[in-house]
Design a protein around this motif. Structure first.
Motif, PDB file in Angstrom:
ATOM      1  N   ALA A 116       0.827  -1.203   0.000  1.00 14.43           N
ATOM      2  CA  ALA A 116       0.000   0.000   0.000  1.00 14.43           C
ATOM      3  C   ALA A 116       0.862   1.253   0.000  1.00 14.43           C
ATOM      4  O   ALA A 116       0.557   2.235  -0.706  1.00 14.43           O
ATOM      5  CB  ALA A 116      -0.928  -0.009   1.214  1.00 14.43           C
ATOM      6  N   PHE A 117       1.951   1.251   0.762  1.00 13.92           N
ATOM      7  CA  PHE A 117       2.871   2.389   0.760  1.00 13.92           C
ATOM      8  C   PHE A 117       3.495   2.569  -0.620  1.00 13.92           C
ATOM      9  O   PHE A 117       3.633   3.691  -1.112  1.00 13.92           O
ATOM     10  CB  PHE A 117       3.975   2.189   1.807  1.00 13.92           C
ATOM     11  CG  PHE A 117       3.648   2.731   3.157  1.00 13.92           C
ATOM     12  CD1 PHE A 117       3.904   4.058   3.468  1.00 13.92           C
ATOM     13  CD2 PHE A 117       3.082   1.919   4.128  1.00 13.92           C
ATOM     14  CE1 PHE A 117       3.610   4.560   4.722  1.00 13.92           C
ATOM     15  CE2 PHE A 117       2.774   2.414   5.385  1.00 13.92           C
ATOM     16  CZ  PHE A 117       3.036   3.748   5.684  1.00 13.92           C
ATOM     17  N   THR A 118       3.864   1.468  -1.249  1.00 11.21           N
ATOM     18  CA  THR A 118       4.470   1.535  -2.579  1.00 11.21           C
ATOM     19  C   THR A 118       3.484   2.083  -3.610  1.00 11.21           C
ATOM     20  O   THR A 118       3.831   2.939  -4.433  1.00 11.21           O
ATOM     21  CB  THR A 118       4.947   0.141  -3.011  1.00 11.21           C
ATOM     22  OG1 THR A 118       5.896  -0.352  -2.065  1.00 11.21           O
ATOM     23  CG2 THR A 118       5.599   0.195  -4.383  1.00 11.21           C
ATOM     24  N   GLN A 168       1.529   6.650  -7.017  1.00 12.28           N
ATOM     25  CA  GLN A 168       0.507   7.589  -7.473  1.00 12.28           C
ATOM     26  C   GLN A 168       0.875   9.029  -7.104  1.00 12.28           C
ATOM     27  O   GLN A 168       0.584   9.961  -7.864  1.00 12.28           O
ATOM     28  CB  GLN A 168      -0.847   7.232  -6.868  1.00 12.28           C
ATOM     29  CG  GLN A 168      -1.999   8.012  -7.513  1.00 12.28           C
ATOM     30  CD  GLN A 168      -3.346   7.403  -7.215  1.00 12.28           C
ATOM     31  OE1 GLN A 168      -3.837   7.479  -6.096  1.00 12.28           O
ATOM     32  NE2 GLN A 168      -3.957   6.783  -8.233  1.00 12.28           N
ATOM     33  N   LEU A 169       1.535   9.201  -5.984  1.00 13.69           N
ATOM     34  CA  LEU A 169       1.989  10.543  -5.607  1.00 13.69           C
ATOM     35  C   LEU A 169       3.015  11.067  -6.609  1.00 13.69           C
ATOM     36  O   LEU A 169       2.965  12.237  -7.006  1.00 13.69           O
ATOM     37  CB  LEU A 169       2.592  10.505  -4.200  1.00 13.69           C
ATOM     38  CG  LEU A 169       2.974  11.848  -3.579  1.00 13.69           C
ATOM     39  CD1 LEU A 169       1.740  12.728  -3.400  1.00 13.69           C
ATOM     40  CD2 LEU A 169       3.671  11.637  -2.247  1.00 13.69           C
ATOM     41  N   TRP A 170       3.909  10.203  -7.053  1.00 15.62           N
ATOM     42  CA  TRP A 170       4.896  10.590  -8.057  1.00 15.62           C
ATOM     43  C   TRP A 170       4.222  10.882  -9.393  1.00 15.62           C
ATOM     44  O   TRP A 170       4.595  11.836 -10.085  1.00 15.62           O
ATOM     45  CB  TRP A 170       5.935   9.494  -8.207  1.00 15.62           C
ATOM     46  CG  TRP A 170       6.949   9.772  -9.277  1.00 15.62           C
ATOM     47  CD1 TRP A 170       7.053   9.189 -10.497  1.00 15.62           C
ATOM     48  CD2 TRP A 170       8.003  10.744  -9.205  1.00 15.62           C
ATOM     49  NE1 TRP A 170       8.102   9.716 -11.212  1.00 15.62           N
ATOM     50  CE2 TRP A 170       8.698  10.674 -10.446  1.00 15.62           C
ATOM     51  CE3 TRP A 170       8.433  11.643  -8.244  1.00 15.62           C
ATOM     52  CZ2 TRP A 170       9.804  11.482 -10.719  1.00 15.62           C
ATOM     53  CZ3 TRP A 170       9.527  12.454  -8.519  1.00 15.62           C
ATOM     54  CH2 TRP A 170      10.194  12.372  -9.742  1.00 15.62           C
ATOM     55  N   HIS A 171       3.227  10.061  -9.737  1.00 10.18           N
ATOM     56  CA  HIS A 171       2.465  10.297 -10.964  1.00 10.18           C
ATOM     57  C   HIS A 171       1.802  11.673 -10.944  1.00 10.18           C
ATOM     58  O   HIS A 171       1.842  12.416 -11.937  1.00 10.18           O
ATOM     59  CB  HIS A 171       1.410   9.205 -11.135  1.00 10.18           C
ATOM     60  CG  HIS A 171       0.396   9.505 -12.201  1.00 10.18           C
ATOM     61  ND1 HIS A 171       0.607   9.227 -13.536  1.00 10.18           N
ATOM     62  CD2 HIS A 171      -0.856  10.072 -12.129  1.00 10.18           C
ATOM     63  CE1 HIS A 171      -0.447   9.607 -14.242  1.00 10.18           C
ATOM     64  NE2 HIS A 171      -1.348  10.120 -13.406  1.00 10.18           N
ATOM     65  N   ALA A 210      -7.562   5.877  -0.642  1.00 13.85           N
ATOM     66  CA  ALA A 210      -7.734   4.576   0.006  1.00 13.85           C
ATOM     67  C   ALA A 210      -6.592   4.301   0.976  1.00 13.85           C
ATOM     68  O   ALA A 210      -6.808   3.757   2.075  1.00 13.85           O
ATOM     69  CB  ALA A 210      -7.808   3.472  -1.047  1.00 13.85           C
ATOM     70  N   PHE A 211      -5.379   4.693   0.584  1.00 13.69           N
ATOM     71  CA  PHE A 211      -4.217   4.511   1.448  1.00 13.69           C
ATOM     72  C   PHE A 211      -4.343   5.347   2.713  1.00 13.69           C
ATOM     73  O   PHE A 211      -4.069   4.867   3.825  1.00 13.69           O
ATOM     74  CB  PHE A 211      -2.949   4.892   0.683  1.00 13.69           C
ATOM     75  CG  PHE A 211      -1.736   5.033   1.550  1.00 13.69           C
ATOM     76  CD1 PHE A 211      -1.075   3.910   2.034  1.00 13.69           C
ATOM     77  CD2 PHE A 211      -1.240   6.294   1.889  1.00 13.69           C
ATOM     78  CE1 PHE A 211       0.048   4.043   2.847  1.00 13.69           C
ATOM     79  CE2 PHE A 211      -0.124   6.431   2.685  1.00 13.69           C
ATOM     80  CZ  PHE A 211       0.522   5.302   3.162  1.00 13.69           C
TER      81      PHE A 211
END
Length: 211
Positions: free
Chosen positions: A122-124, A129-132, A150-151
């Motif tokens: 989930a962290f990965t 998505q944060l980098w995206h 969701a995370f």
């Protein structure tokens, strides 16, 4: 020809997971470093407590800075905070994560249980998505928030809430273990210095005079 050969990235990664000499030697080294810090035992204890507490938060990548900031607010020793933050390592983090997320989900009424693999995945996914979303600022892609939301609701917030109680307990225990350890070391050091000065005085038995 006598220079030490630099270690490869694989060796560095291996040392993080399992230090050379084993974890028992690493623990003994940390204890040795803590008790030799030149500061008041109470300040060293507060620094260690700050580092230990921050290790129970989901702020991966910021444990060091978080421990330093918390130690500064508590007027604790900053180096002790760095050493205390080492309680969060590749061996202990899976246990801390499962305990904190499980307790947090129970406290918040979120159903389901978590394993270390699911939590790390989930962290990965959230990091990806944060980098995206960050790169979408420059390449025009559409930002996405589903995995991050969701995370946050399923992992991050329960981890943050659930880590407070065990973090406070662990920080308190380490504080009350550290203070007498450092105090005893400082007292013995002063006794050694006093004996050395006494033996160096003229007329003392060890000075050699009067023989």
């Amino acid at each position: 020809m006598f220079k030490r050969k630099p270690r490869s990235y694989s060796q560095l990664a291996s040392d993080i997971v399992y230090p050379r000499g084993g974890w028992s030697r690493a623990v003994r080294y940390i204890v040795h470093r803590v008790r030799r810090l030149p500061d008041e035992p109470s300040r060293i204890g507060r620094g260690v407590a700050a580092g230990v507490f921050i290790s129970f938060t989901p702020l991966f990548g910021a444990h060091l800075l978080g421990g330093l900031a918390l130690a500064w607010l508590m007027r604790g020793n900053l180096i002790a905070a760095v050493l205390g933050s080492l309680i969060g390592n590749p061996v202990t983090i899976p246990f801390i994560a499962v305990m904190s997320v499980g307790l947090g989900r129970w406290m918040l009424g979120v159903p389901g249980s978590m394993s270390p693999g699911v939590i790390m995945a989930a962290f990965t996914a959230a990091s990806g998505q944060l980098w995206h979303n960050f790169m979408s600022i420059f390449d025009g892609r559409v930002a996405e928030w589903d995995r991050l939301l969701a995370f946050f609701n399923g992992i991050f917030l329960p981890y943050l809430v659930g880590g407070l109680i065990p973090g406070l307990i662990a920080a308190t225990v380490f504080h009350y273990l550290t203070v007498p350890l450092v105090r005893t070391y400082h007292r013995r050091k002063l006794q050694r210095i006093a004996r050395r000065h006494a033996s160096a005085r003229p007329g003392s038995e060890d000075s050699g005079e009067g023989r």
